[in-house]
Design a protein around this motif. Structure first.
Motif, PDB file in Angstrom:
ATOM      1  N   VAL A  51     -35.260 -22.076  48.531  1.00 30.55           N
ATOM      2  CA  VAL A  51     -35.365 -21.602  49.910  1.00 30.55           C
ATOM      3  C   VAL A  51     -36.639 -22.125  50.570  1.00 30.55           C
ATOM      4  O   VAL A  51     -36.609 -22.795  51.600  1.00 30.55           O
ATOM      5  N   HIS A  52     -37.774 -21.849  49.930  1.00 29.37           N
ATOM      6  CA  HIS A  52     -39.047 -22.269  50.511  1.00 29.37           C
ATOM      7  C   HIS A  52     -39.082 -23.768  50.760  1.00 29.37           C
ATOM      8  O   HIS A  52     -39.682 -24.225  51.733  1.00 29.37           O
ATOM      9  N   GLU A  53     -38.475 -24.526  49.862  1.00 28.79           N
ATOM     10  CA  GLU A  53     -38.527 -25.980  49.987  1.00 28.79           C
ATOM     11  C   GLU A  53     -37.902 -26.444  51.308  1.00 28.79           C
ATOM     12  O   GLU A  53     -38.223 -27.542  51.785  1.00 28.79           O
ATOM     13  N   HIS A  54     -37.021 -25.633  51.874  1.00 30.04           N
ATOM     14  CA  HIS A  54     -36.357 -26.011  53.122  1.00 30.04           C
ATOM     15  C   HIS A  54     -36.952 -25.312  54.339  1.00 30.04           C
ATOM     16  O   HIS A  54     -36.727 -25.734  55.467  1.00 30.04           O
ATOM     17  N   GLU A  55     -37.692 -24.253  54.108  1.00 31.32           N
ATOM     18  CA  GLU A  55     -38.206 -23.468  55.236  1.00 31.32           C
ATOM     19  C   GLU A  55     -39.685 -23.699  55.476  1.00 31.32           C
ATOM     20  O   GLU A  55     -40.207 -23.370  56.531  1.00 31.32           O
ATOM     21  N   ASN A  56     -40.367 -24.202  54.475  1.00 34.15           N
ATOM     22  CA  ASN A  56     -41.826 -24.279  54.546  1.00 34.15           C
ATOM     23  C   ASN A  56     -42.283 -25.717  54.319  1.00 34.15           C
ATOM     24  O   ASN A  56     -42.002 -26.309  53.278  1.00 34.15           O
ATOM     25  N   GLU A  57     -42.997 -26.271  55.287  1.00 31.74           N
ATOM     26  CA  GLU A  57     -43.397 -27.681  55.216  1.00 31.74           C
ATOM     27  C   GLU A  57     -44.304 -27.979  54.042  1.00 31.74           C
ATOM     28  O   GLU A  57     -44.238 -29.046  53.430  1.00 31.74           O
ATOM     29  N   ILE A  58     -45.167 -27.030  53.749  1.00 25.25           N
ATOM     30  CA  ILE A  58     -46.108 -27.258  52.647  1.00 25.25           C
ATOM     31  C   ILE A  58     -45.357 -27.377  51.325  1.00 25.25           C
ATOM     32  O   ILE A  58     -45.578 -28.300  50.554  1.00 25.25           O
ATOM     33  N   VAL A  59     -44.467 -26.435  51.108  1.00 28.98           N
ATOM     34  CA  VAL A  59     -43.693 -26.469  49.863  1.00 28.98           C
ATOM     35  C   VAL A  59     -42.845 -27.745  49.817  1.00 28.98           C
ATOM     36  O   VAL A  59     -42.786 -28.427  48.781  1.00 28.98           O
ATOM     37  N   ALA A  60     -42.233 -28.071  50.932  1.00 26.50           N
ATOM     38  CA  ALA A  60     -41.408 -29.293  50.983  1.00 26.50           C
ATOM     39  C   ALA A  60     -42.248 -30.534  50.700  1.00 26.50           C
ATOM     40  O   ALA A  60     -41.788 -31.498  50.072  1.00 26.50           O
ATOM     41  N   GLY A  98     -37.410 -30.363  45.580  1.00 28.89           N
ATOM     42  CA  GLY A  98     -37.283 -28.987  45.095  1.00 28.89           C
ATOM     43  C   GLY A  98     -38.101 -28.769  43.834  1.00 28.89           C
ATOM     44  O   GLY A  98     -38.282 -29.681  43.019  1.00 28.89           O
ATOM     45  N   MET A  99     -38.576 -27.542  43.671  1.00 25.74           N
ATOM     46  CA  MET A  99     -39.376 -27.215  42.481  1.00 25.74           C
ATOM     47  C   MET A  99     -38.554 -27.406  41.211  1.00 25.74           C
ATOM     48  O   MET A  99     -39.058 -27.906  40.195  1.00 25.74           O
ATOM     49  N   HIS A 100     -37.291 -27.014  41.265  1.00 27.58           N
ATOM     50  CA  HIS A 100     -36.415 -27.123  40.094  1.00 27.58           C
ATOM     51  C   HIS A 100     -36.314 -28.564  39.605  1.00 27.58           C
ATOM     52  O   HIS A 100     -36.301 -28.835  38.411  1.00 27.58           O
ATOM     53  N   THR A 101     -36.260 -29.499  40.566  1.00 30.14           N
ATOM     54  CA  THR A 101     -36.140 -30.902  40.172  1.00 30.14           C
ATOM     55  C   THR A 101     -37.423 -31.407  39.519  1.00 30.14           C
ATOM     56  O   THR A 101     -37.382 -32.155  38.527  1.00 30.14           O
ATOM     57  N   HIS A 132     -47.127 -20.755  41.896  1.00 28.54           N
ATOM     58  CA  HIS A 132     -46.924 -20.389  43.295  1.00 28.54           C
ATOM     59  C   HIS A 132     -46.512 -21.632  44.084  1.00 28.54           C
ATOM     60  O   HIS A 132     -47.066 -22.711  43.896  1.00 28.54           O
ATOM     61  N   GLU A 133     -45.570 -21.462  44.982  1.00 29.84           N
ATOM     62  CA  GLU A 133     -44.883 -22.598  45.590  1.00 29.84           C
ATOM     63  C   GLU A 133     -45.738 -23.436  46.529  1.00 29.84           C
ATOM     64  O   GLU A 133     -45.375 -24.574  46.834  1.00 29.84           O
ATOM     65  N   TYR A 173     -48.735 -24.507  45.915  1.00 29.65           N
ATOM     66  CA  TYR A 173     -49.686 -25.310  45.134  1.00 29.65           C
ATOM     67  C   TYR A 173     -48.893 -26.236  44.201  1.00 29.65           C
ATOM     68  O   TYR A 173     -47.769 -25.919  43.808  1.00 29.65           O
ATOM     69  N   PRO A 174     -49.513 -27.333  43.758  1.00 31.17           N
ATOM     70  CA  PRO A 174     -48.761 -28.317  42.965  1.00 31.17           C
ATOM     71  C   PRO A 174     -48.698 -27.998  41.473  1.00 31.17           C
ATOM     72  O   PRO A 174     -48.781 -28.900  40.637  1.00 31.17           O
ATOM     73  N   THR A 175     -48.545 -26.722  41.143  1.00 30.36           N
ATOM     74  CA  THR A 175     -48.662 -26.269  39.750  1.00 30.36           C
ATOM     75  C   THR A 175     -47.685 -26.974  38.805  1.00 30.36           C
ATOM     76  O   THR A 175     -48.042 -27.327  37.683  1.00 30.36           O
ATOM     77  N   TYR A 176     -46.448 -27.181  39.256  1.00 29.52           N
ATOM     78  CA  TYR A 176     -45.462 -27.763  38.324  1.00 29.52           C
ATOM     79  C   TYR A 176     -45.607 -29.278  38.174  1.00 29.52           C
ATOM     80  O   TYR A 176     -44.840 -29.900  37.440  1.00 29.52           O
ATOM     81  N   HIS A 177     -46.605 -29.848  38.869  1.00 30.59           N
ATOM     82  CA  HIS A 177     -46.994 -31.233  38.591  1.00 30.59           C
ATOM     83  C   HIS A 177     -48.129 -31.297  37.561  1.00 30.59           C
ATOM     84  O   HIS A 177     -48.490 -32.392  37.126  1.00 30.59           O
ATOM     85  N   ASP A 178     -48.670 -30.149  37.187  1.00 32.09           N
ATOM     86  CA  ASP A 178     -49.807 -30.112  36.256  1.00 32.09           C
ATOM     87  C   ASP A 178     -49.338 -30.396  34.829  1.00 32.09           C
ATOM     88  O   ASP A 178     -48.359 -29.814  34.342  1.00 32.09           O
ATOM     89  N   ALA A 179     -50.058 -31.281  34.150  1.00 28.01           N
ATOM     90  CA  ALA A 179     -49.628 -31.713  32.811  1.00 28.01           C
ATOM     91  C   ALA A 179     -49.641 -30.564  31.805  1.00 28.01           C
ATOM     92  O   ALA A 179     -48.738 -30.456  30.962  1.00 28.01           O
ATOM     93  N   ASN A 180     -50.635 -29.694  31.887  1.00 28.62           N
ATOM     94  CA  ASN A 180     -50.681 -28.580  30.934  1.00 28.62           C
ATOM     95  C   ASN A 180     -49.543 -27.596  31.170  1.00 28.62           C
ATOM     96  O   ASN A 180     -48.943 -27.092  30.223  1.00 28.62           O
TER      97      ASN A 180
END
Lengths: 261, 261, 261, 261
Positions: free
Chosen positions: D12-21, D27-30, D198-199, D201-208
């Motif tokens: 949802v956020h990925e489509h509604e919020n520019e920062i998340v997008a 998408g975060m899932h991808t 949290h959507e 911030y780029p957390t799911y790009h973090d290697a750890n």
């Protein structure tokens, strides 16, 4: 019904270090015991390492419902025989609370079966304890968090077994966290580890800390009679089995023989 | 990647008792190791109590991913130095499996911190093990229950700490129950206790028992590098704190000083 | 200080089945409450499923320190709204004890998050309960084992989460075992499951069973004030952070906005 | 053997919020799935809430070894039928990982049986995760601590049951702590909760963070066949009891009758 508490003090820093002596002129153990004695349900006395048998005679343990242990500099001077005596009392039902640097005391390591190690820093930094188990009896009357403005830092990983319950987790100004309140059961005895209490700060004069220790005493206390021989491994003869069975197959032990240890 | 298993055998009954020698002509440890070696992912060797250092040299432990321990008659003859060596290896990440009468072995008691006692009867009665944790890896490929027609009885209360998970509970024909499969973690090491295996019965020839031990080996194995010093308690100097803090208040330790143990 | 107990009875079998009516002429709930009321520290009342809101009004829950739940035939008739009400009361600090077939009751499944299934057989066979946690307060005054000559069998695997502590394990004549006494904490509330109590046998007239239930009431009771909103997820504004921080980076929520649920 | 992972995205956020997008254009899932697919032992696909049945069809679950769930804004829009489907798959053996704001997702709350609440603050503050269980497989290859420079704060008390193991505890710059990595078992399924993500911030790009999720997938995966009916409560007829018993006493159920639910 009164809970009989014995506070064990290593009682070294108080005599060697002016700062400690200034904060705890009668010893840390006395400050802890005095605070407990303000509760009408508790009767706390003190013993110190320098007493005969470190104050931990069989008679004293028999009269102790909950033992509180604070040690730091002289862990290695505590005799192994006394450590075994404490462990046996815990297994038979005595409660025990280990405070702060007692994480490296012989009886705590004996009961945990692990190194009980951690990282540390003595910088008088802020510690904030957070409750992680709502309405836990050890947190009775306490807010969700409280602070100690000056404390030694203890940091994870803390080398202890996974507890029954994690009751407190600490935040430190320098960036570490620590599981500060942990419950265990060893044999019939309840065990609580509580982190705060570096000797150069007035931690045991803090009302919240005193409350935790009082709560922990009540939590650790077990009114059941002590188990006479907590290591007994009784043989159950075939003829007194609860269900009728017939002995079959080869046997190693002769009838009535004791098991091996 | 092969899991390196060392099976430790007390190796006394096999030489003193004709029945045990008949069931395990090459020793119980060899029967256990042979069964494990049928799995291509495991390489199992044996050592016995009579070897130098009871076979538990620092080199052997360094080459062991999972240690299996069976002892009974000669628990007291195992040297305390070897017990500490085993405990240190477990804390640093070695897996360990204690079998049957090893409940009273020195290393198991050392790691549990409790008496590890129980009641017992040697009547060759039926034991039935029930799975209590569905799809647990230690039960892989096993039915919900399996039987051993002749076993020694072990009865509750079993004097061990509450486990991470109870995997098996045993039913005995004479009326007792026992928590037969228990998992623990001590330091970085995984620990499993498994009840069956009285020496006068052919338990370690049983396919289900062999399967449990193989599963437990795979469960206990941790591929992470061993922790070099599992008891280290490093000081974190103020100037290298992760968050900038200023030293405050009185100090006990001088800069760079080691902590007390 | 008196512990206020509410015993919830499904109250169906007592009216439909002559045998049950014969054993429990005033209902199982009344037998349980009467036994508790013999203790001067407990005040037990009863409600039944047929009462308005199944007797579980907000007012009743507010006046209940420990709820005891027995149900079997009519689990499906209990309204979901009442189940949520019970769950909320537990999370806020009310103790709760689930008896026997309440393993499949809606509130128990709600609090466990698992199927809570088991195997069963109604053959009036012998059950023997063994204590597995020495000196546990729920076992106060009880021997290491006690028997119920006629009970329904419940067998493992029992589909519940690993408990905080396993207090009892049952042996059944037909060959099964069952973890019969299990402790949990859910939110601020203590939860105990106790197995015995099939309605066609006089189990709740048994002195040992009555003792376990009384002990469990005292164990589950928490004198701390109830948590007003046990599901609250408060926002902590930046300006009231405990440590001074500066807001950084993009935000999703506007100031003062509620979180999503 | 490849572990089949399904990453569920609320999307949802990925489509509604520019920062998340901007951070997660696909998408975060991808992002999460792509990171997992770099490991040769994992095959990760994605589904989103907007798919039919939210992408959680019975066929998809049957082909999923480990499900990863991220949701926030639209928890309430997830259908209860799908929640039950997920719970049943977990009970039958599917692993599941809940990320960050999924603490308030319906399936997590369903499996925990608690409110799963916490305190929170969206200030882009520093989070530091500390390992609390040495050499835990979920921490494989990770240092004792790692940082996320910008994260939402989650604070204790966290309204979840005591876990099997606490693997990570977080430190936050604003003064809070949080148990950030928790393991559970529900039925036959392994469950892991992991806090960061949290959507904005780029957390799911973090290697750890990616490493923790990969490790958790391997930990949660159970190769055992799924349990066909994880809620089955089979009757064991007297005549097929494992030990010969004779039916005694009154019965409630007729022969072959189903139990009540």
């Amino acid at each position: 019904m009164t809970i009989r508490v014995t506070v064990w003090g290593e009682n070294v820093h108080e005599h060697e270090n002016e700062i400690v002596a200034g904060i705890y002129p009668k010893g840390m153990h006395t400050t802890i015991a005095d605070a407990l004695n303000r509760d009408s349900g508790v009767s706390a006395s003190t013993v110190v390492m320098q007493d005969t048998d470190h104050g931990i005679t069989p008679e004293k343990l028999a009269d102790t419902d909950v033992l509180i242990w604070w040690g730091h500099k002289a862990h290695g001077e505590v005799s192994d025989a006394v450590v075994e005596r404490v462990a046996n009392a815990v297994w038979s039902g005595m409660g025990v609370i280990f405070l702060h640097s007692a994480h490296f005391s012989k009886p705590f390591k004996r009961l945990m079966g692990t190194p009980c190690n951690l990282s540390w820093r003595e910088a008088g930094e802020r510690e904030r304890l957070w409750l992680t188990s709502r309405n836990h009896p050890i947190a009775a009357g306490l807010p969700d968090h409280f602070e100690l403005e000056n404390e030694e830092m203890y940091g994870e990983p803390f080398g202890v077994p996974e507890p029954l319950e994690t009751v407190f987790v600490s935040w430190f100004a320098g960036g570490e966290v620590f599981r500060s309140g942990l419950t265990y059961k060893r044999g019939a005895g309840n065990v609580f580890y509580f982190r705060p209490g570096h000797e150069t700060y007035p931690t045991y004069h803090d009302a919240n800390v005193q409350r935790v220790i009082l709560n922990a005493v009540k939590w650790a206390y077990n009114p059941a009679p002590r188990i006479a021989d907590p290591s007994a491994a009784p043989n159950v003869p075939v003829e007194s089995a609860l269900e009728p069975i017939v002995e079959r197959g080869p046997k190693l032990h002769k009838d009535g023989e004791e098991g091996y240890r």
